[in-house]
Write a protein that holds these residues in place. Structure first.
Motif, PDB file in Angstrom:
ATOM      1  N   ALA A   5       0.886  -1.325   0.061  1.00 21.19           N
ATOM      2  CA  ALA A   5      -0.007  -0.136  -0.058  1.00 21.19           C
ATOM      3  C   ALA A   5       0.771   1.271   0.020  1.00 21.19           C
ATOM      4  O   ALA A   5       2.093   1.269   0.651  1.00 21.19           O
ATOM      5  CB  ALA A   5      -1.020   0.013   1.226  1.00 21.19           C
ATOM      6  N   VAL A   6       0.339   2.228  -0.532  1.00 22.75           N
ATOM      7  CA  VAL A   6       1.161   3.548  -0.767  1.00 22.75           C
ATOM      8  C   VAL A   6       0.097   4.584  -0.355  1.00 22.75           C
ATOM      9  O   VAL A   6      -1.070   4.730  -0.718  1.00 22.75           O
ATOM     10  CB  VAL A   6       1.712   3.905  -2.190  1.00 22.75           C
ATOM     11  CG1 VAL A   6       2.323   5.344  -1.895  1.00 22.75           C
ATOM     12  CG2 VAL A   6       2.625   2.823  -2.553  1.00 22.75           C
ATOM     13  N   LEU A   7       0.241   5.502   0.723  1.00 22.31           N
ATOM     14  CA  LEU A   7      -0.345   6.605   1.437  1.00 22.31           C
ATOM     15  C   LEU A   7       0.052   7.735   1.241  1.00 22.31           C
ATOM     16  O   LEU A   7       1.427   8.015   1.249  1.00 22.31           O
ATOM     17  CB  LEU A   7      -0.803   6.159   2.847  1.00 22.31           C
ATOM     18  CG  LEU A   7      -1.332   5.146   3.097  1.00 22.31           C
ATOM     19  CD1 LEU A   7      -0.467   3.936   3.543  1.00 22.31           C
ATOM     20  CD2 LEU A   7      -2.375   4.947   4.197  1.00 22.31           C
ATOM     21  N   HIS A 129      -0.654  -1.330  -8.937  1.00 22.21           N
ATOM     22  CA  HIS A 129       0.003  -2.220  -8.362  1.00 22.21           C
ATOM     23  C   HIS A 129       0.122  -2.210  -6.822  1.00 22.21           C
ATOM     24  O   HIS A 129       0.197  -3.078  -6.259  1.00 22.21           O
ATOM     25  CB  HIS A 129       1.676  -1.871  -8.757  1.00 22.21           C
ATOM     26  CG  HIS A 129       1.963  -1.999 -10.105  1.00 22.21           C
ATOM     27  ND1 HIS A 129       2.085  -2.996 -10.997  1.00 22.21           N
ATOM     28  CD2 HIS A 129       2.468  -0.913 -10.976  1.00 22.21           C
ATOM     29  CE1 HIS A 129       2.422  -2.774 -12.189  1.00 22.21           C
ATOM     30  NE2 HIS A 129       2.779  -1.222 -12.136  1.00 22.21           N
ATOM     31  N   TYR A 130      -0.800  -1.093  -6.480  1.00 16.40           N
ATOM     32  CA  TYR A 130      -0.779  -0.974  -5.073  1.00 16.40           C
ATOM     33  C   TYR A 130      -2.227  -0.434  -4.638  1.00 16.40           C
ATOM     34  O   TYR A 130      -2.822   0.293  -5.478  1.00 16.40           O
ATOM     35  CB  TYR A 130       0.314   0.106  -4.356  1.00 16.40           C
ATOM     36  CG  TYR A 130       1.653  -0.121  -4.824  1.00 16.40           C
ATOM     37  CD1 TYR A 130       2.419  -1.001  -4.313  1.00 16.40           C
ATOM     38  CD2 TYR A 130       2.120   0.382  -5.895  1.00 16.40           C
ATOM     39  CE1 TYR A 130       3.545  -1.227  -4.486  1.00 16.40           C
ATOM     40  CE2 TYR A 130       3.478   0.205  -6.195  1.00 16.40           C
ATOM     41  CZ  TYR A 130       4.205  -0.736  -5.550  1.00 16.40           C
ATOM     42  OH  TYR A 130       5.539  -0.903  -6.124  1.00 16.40           O
ATOM     43  N   ARG A 131      -2.513  -0.753  -3.242  1.00 18.07           N
ATOM     44  CA  ARG A 131      -3.700  -0.007  -2.676  1.00 18.07           C
ATOM     45  C   ARG A 131      -3.439   1.276  -2.337  1.00 18.07           C
ATOM     46  O   ARG A 131      -2.358   1.529  -1.656  1.00 18.07           O
ATOM     47  CB  ARG A 131      -4.121  -0.845  -1.581  1.00 18.07           C
ATOM     48  CG  ARG A 131      -4.718  -2.522  -2.194  1.00 18.07           C
ATOM     49  CD  ARG A 131      -5.399  -3.020  -0.983  1.00 18.07           C
ATOM     50  NE  ARG A 131      -4.594  -3.730   0.121  1.00 18.07           N
ATOM     51  CZ  ARG A 131      -3.568  -4.562  -0.040  1.00 18.07           C
ATOM     52  NH1 ARG A 131      -3.701  -5.198  -0.748  1.00 18.07           N
ATOM     53  NH2 ARG A 131      -2.631  -4.849   1.402  1.00 18.07           N
ATOM     54  N   LEU A 153      -9.842  11.921  -6.145  1.00 19.51           N
ATOM     55  CA  LEU A 153     -10.536  10.974  -5.152  1.00 19.51           C
ATOM     56  C   LEU A 153     -10.693   9.671  -5.512  1.00 19.51           C
ATOM     57  O   LEU A 153     -10.290   8.891  -4.882  1.00 19.51           O
ATOM     58  CB  LEU A 153     -11.951  11.646  -4.898  1.00 19.51           C
ATOM     59  CG  LEU A 153     -12.603  11.340  -3.776  1.00 19.51           C
ATOM     60  CD1 LEU A 153     -11.725  11.294  -2.421  1.00 19.51           C
ATOM     61  CD2 LEU A 153     -13.977  11.935  -3.536  1.00 19.51           C
ATOM     62  N   GLY A 154     -10.868   9.398  -6.919  1.00 20.73           N
ATOM     63  CA  GLY A 154     -11.199   8.322  -7.436  1.00 20.73           C
ATOM     64  C   GLY A 154     -10.227   7.188  -7.341  1.00 20.73           C
ATOM     65  O   GLY A 154     -10.128   6.139  -7.540  1.00 20.73           O
ATOM     66  N   TYR A 155      -8.829   7.814  -6.979  1.00 12.15           N
ATOM     67  CA  TYR A 155      -7.450   6.953  -7.117  1.00 12.15           C
ATOM     68  C   TYR A 155      -7.531   6.278  -5.744  1.00 12.15           C
ATOM     69  O   TYR A 155      -6.354   5.063  -5.728  1.00 12.15           O
ATOM     70  CB  TYR A 155      -6.198   7.683  -7.381  1.00 12.15           C
ATOM     71  CG  TYR A 155      -6.124   8.160  -8.738  1.00 12.15           C
ATOM     72  CD1 TYR A 155      -5.648   7.504  -9.886  1.00 12.15           C
ATOM     73  CD2 TYR A 155      -6.654   9.559  -9.100  1.00 12.15           C
ATOM     74  CE1 TYR A 155      -5.601   7.759 -11.012  1.00 12.15           C
ATOM     75  CE2 TYR A 155      -6.477  10.108 -10.588  1.00 12.15           C
ATOM     76  CZ  TYR A 155      -5.976   9.265 -11.317  1.00 12.15           C
ATOM     77  OH  TYR A 155      -5.808   9.549 -12.555  1.00 12.15           O
ATOM     78  N   PHE A 156      -8.153   6.611  -4.873  1.00 11.90           N
ATOM     79  CA  PHE A 156      -7.819   6.090  -3.547  1.00 11.90           C
ATOM     80  C   PHE A 156      -9.061   5.200  -2.833  1.00 11.90           C
ATOM     81  O   PHE A 156     -10.247   5.701  -2.821  1.00 11.90           O
ATOM     82  CB  PHE A 156      -7.642   7.294  -2.375  1.00 11.90           C
ATOM     83  CG  PHE A 156      -6.673   8.368  -2.710  1.00 11.90           C
ATOM     84  CD1 PHE A 156      -5.323   7.943  -2.593  1.00 11.90           C
ATOM     85  CD2 PHE A 156      -6.887   9.654  -3.312  1.00 11.90           C
ATOM     86  CE1 PHE A 156      -4.239   8.629  -3.273  1.00 11.90           C
ATOM     87  CE2 PHE A 156      -5.662  10.487  -3.862  1.00 11.90           C
ATOM     88  CZ  PHE A 156      -4.403   9.934  -3.651  1.00 11.90           C
ATOM     89  N   ALA A 181      -7.395  -0.103   7.210  1.00 14.90           N
ATOM     90  CA  ALA A 181      -8.593  -0.180   6.324  1.00 14.90           C
ATOM     91  C   ALA A 181      -8.269  -0.609   4.836  1.00 14.90           C
ATOM     92  O   ALA A 181      -8.878  -1.258   4.198  1.00 14.90           O
ATOM     93  CB  ALA A 181      -9.197   1.407   6.122  1.00 14.90           C
ATOM     94  N   LEU A 182      -6.774  -0.437   4.613  1.00 14.28           N
ATOM     95  CA  LEU A 182      -6.293  -1.029   3.510  1.00 14.28           C
ATOM     96  C   LEU A 182      -5.846  -2.500   3.369  1.00 14.28           C
ATOM     97  O   LEU A 182      -5.311  -2.958   2.280  1.00 14.28           O
ATOM     98  CB  LEU A 182      -5.192  -0.076   2.922  1.00 14.28           C
ATOM     99  CG  LEU A 182      -5.397   1.192   2.329  1.00 14.28           C
ATOM    100  CD1 LEU A 182      -4.129   2.071   2.093  1.00 14.28           C
ATOM    101  CD2 LEU A 182      -6.394   1.255   1.187  1.00 14.28           C
ATOM    102  N   ASP A 183      -6.154  -3.151   4.444  1.00 17.69           N
ATOM    103  CA  ASP A 183      -5.760  -4.205   4.792  1.00 17.69           C
ATOM    104  C   ASP A 183      -4.304  -4.636   4.396  1.00 17.69           C
ATOM    105  O   ASP A 183      -3.892  -5.713   3.857  1.00 17.69           O
ATOM    106  CB  ASP A 183      -6.618  -5.283   4.065  1.00 17.69           C
ATOM    107  CG  ASP A 183      -6.407  -6.821   4.452  1.00 17.69           C
ATOM    108  OD1 ASP A 183      -6.326  -6.969   5.388  1.00 17.69           O
ATOM    109  OD2 ASP A 183      -6.655  -7.538   3.475  1.00 17.69           O
ATOM    110  N   ALA A 184      -3.327  -3.786   4.912  1.00 18.95           N
ATOM    111  CA  ALA A 184      -1.841  -3.964   4.683  1.00 18.95           C
ATOM    112  C   ALA A 184      -1.276  -3.865   6.201  1.00 18.95           C
ATOM    113  O   ALA A 184      -1.625  -3.580   7.266  1.00 18.95           O
ATOM    114  CB  ALA A 184      -1.449  -2.754   3.907  1.00 18.95           C
ATOM    115  N   GLU A 185       0.027  -4.467   6.187  1.00 19.42           N
ATOM    116  CA  GLU A 185       0.792  -4.618   7.356  1.00 19.42           C
ATOM    117  C   GLU A 185       1.677  -3.165   7.213  1.00 19.42           C
ATOM    118  O   GLU A 185       1.974  -2.800   6.217  1.00 19.42           O
ATOM    119  CB  GLU A 185       1.700  -5.505   7.305  1.00 19.42           C
ATOM    120  CG  GLU A 185       1.188  -7.083   7.563  1.00 19.42           C
ATOM    121  CD  GLU A 185       0.172  -6.960   8.851  1.00 19.42           C
ATOM    122  OE1 GLU A 185       0.879  -6.396   9.702  1.00 19.42           O
ATOM    123  OE2 GLU A 185      -0.988  -7.752   8.839  1.00 19.42           O
TER     124      GLU A 185
END
Length: 248
Positions: A5-7, A129-131, A153-156, A181-185
Motif C-alpha cells: 500500500a502507498v499512502l 500495483h498498490y492499494r 478522489l477516485g484513485y484512493f 482499512a487497506l488491509d496492509a501491514e
C-alpha cells in the motif's frame, strides 16, 4: 522499496493550495449571508468570533495534537448569535447551515488549488500495483470535495481526514486507521508527505516507510528534534515510480 500500500498526504504533497483565512472579504461575504438567517455580525466581529471559537473548541480537546471541527465552529457561532428569526427557520435549514458556512468559508479563503505536475499519471500507474490511501490533516467539509474537484478522489481506496477524529498528524492512530482499512501491514506500507514532523515522524511511529516530497527542495518542519529522517526524498512525483517495486 517493496510494498502493498502507498499512502499520501494531500496539501503540499499532491495538491498545491494557498488559502488566506484572515482576509476581510471572507467575513464580509459570510456576514451578508448570515443576515438572511437573522444573524447580524459585521466583518470584524465575525472574524474575531471565528478564530476565538476555533481556539476555544481546540482548547477543550485533550489530545496531544488537537484538531478542530470546522462545521462545529460555525454551528457554535450560529447558536451563540441566533435571533428569534433564526430559531424560526426550518430544522433542515438550521441543520445544513453550519456545513454550508464551512464550505463557503473555505471557498472564499482559497486563492489557489491545483495538482502538482504529473500527480494523476503517477497515481494511475501506482494504482495498478498498490492499494492507495490518503492520510491528511483537514476537514471533510472540503478535503474530499477538493480531491474530487482535482480528479484525484477516485484513485484512493481509503481517505482518512484528521477533522473526523479530533486529532491530527503526527498522531500515529491516523496512519494505523488507514493501513488497517487497506488491509496492509505497516512494514509493507509507504507514506509520502512533505512535512518532516507531521508526515515523516508520524508515519515512522506507525511503522511505515517514508518518502519526503519537496517541490522546491526545502522540506517543511525541518527544525523538529525527533527522528524525522525519511527513507527517501523526491522532488518529482515520477521518482516514486523508480523507488517502488511492484508486488509479485
Amino acid at each position: 522499496m517493496r510494498a502493498e500500500a502507498v499512502l499520501f498526504d494531500v496539501n503540499g504533497t499532491l495538491v498545491d493550495i494557498v488559502t488566506d483565512e484572515q482576509q476581510e472579504r471572507v467575513y464580509r461575504v459570510i456576514g451578508h449571508v448570515l443576515a438572511y438567517s437573522g444573524i447580524e455580525l459585521r466583518c470584524g466581529p465575525l472574524r474575531e468570533a471565528y478564530f476565538a471559537t476555533l481556539e476555544q473548541l481546540r482548547a477543550r480537546c485533550r489530545e496531544e495534537h488537537p484538531e478542530f471541527d470546522a462545521v462545529a465552529v460555525w454551528r457554535t457561532i450560529v447558536e451563540r448569535n441566533a435571533t428569534g428569526y433564526t430559531r424560526s427557520l426550518s430544522a433542515d435549514r438550521l441543520e445544513q447551515l453550519p456545513l454550508f458556512l464551512a464550505e463557503l468559508h473555505r471557498g472564499l479563503a482559497r486563492r489557489r488549488l491545483r495538482r502538482f505536475p504529473h500527480v494523476r499519471a503517477v497515481l494511475g500507474e501506482l494504482r495498478s500495483h498498490y492499494r492507495l490511501g490518503v492520510v491528511t490533516d483537514g476537514q471533510s467539509a472540503y478535503a474530499r470535495p477538493e480531491l474530487a474537484q482535482l480528479d484525484l478522489l477516485g484513485y484512493f481506496e481509503q481517505v482518512v481526514v484528521s477533522g473526523d477524529f479530533g486529532f491530527r498528524k503526527p498522531d500515529q492512530r491516523l496512519f494505523d486507521t488507514a493501513v488497517h482499512a487497506l488491509d496492509a501491514e505497516p512494514d509493507r506500507a509507504v507514506y509520502v508527505g512533505n512535512d518532516e514532523f507531521r508526515d515523516v515522524h508520524g508515519a515512522r511511529q506507525a511503522g511505515l516507510r517514508t518518502v519526503l516530497y519537496t517541490s522546491d527542495g526545502n522540506a517543511e518542519g525541518s527544525s523538529c528534534a525527533c527522528e524525522c529522517t525519511p527513507d527517501h526524498v523526491v522532488t518529482d512525483h515520477r521518482q516514486l515510480l523508480e523507488l517502488l517495486t511492484p508486488r509479485t
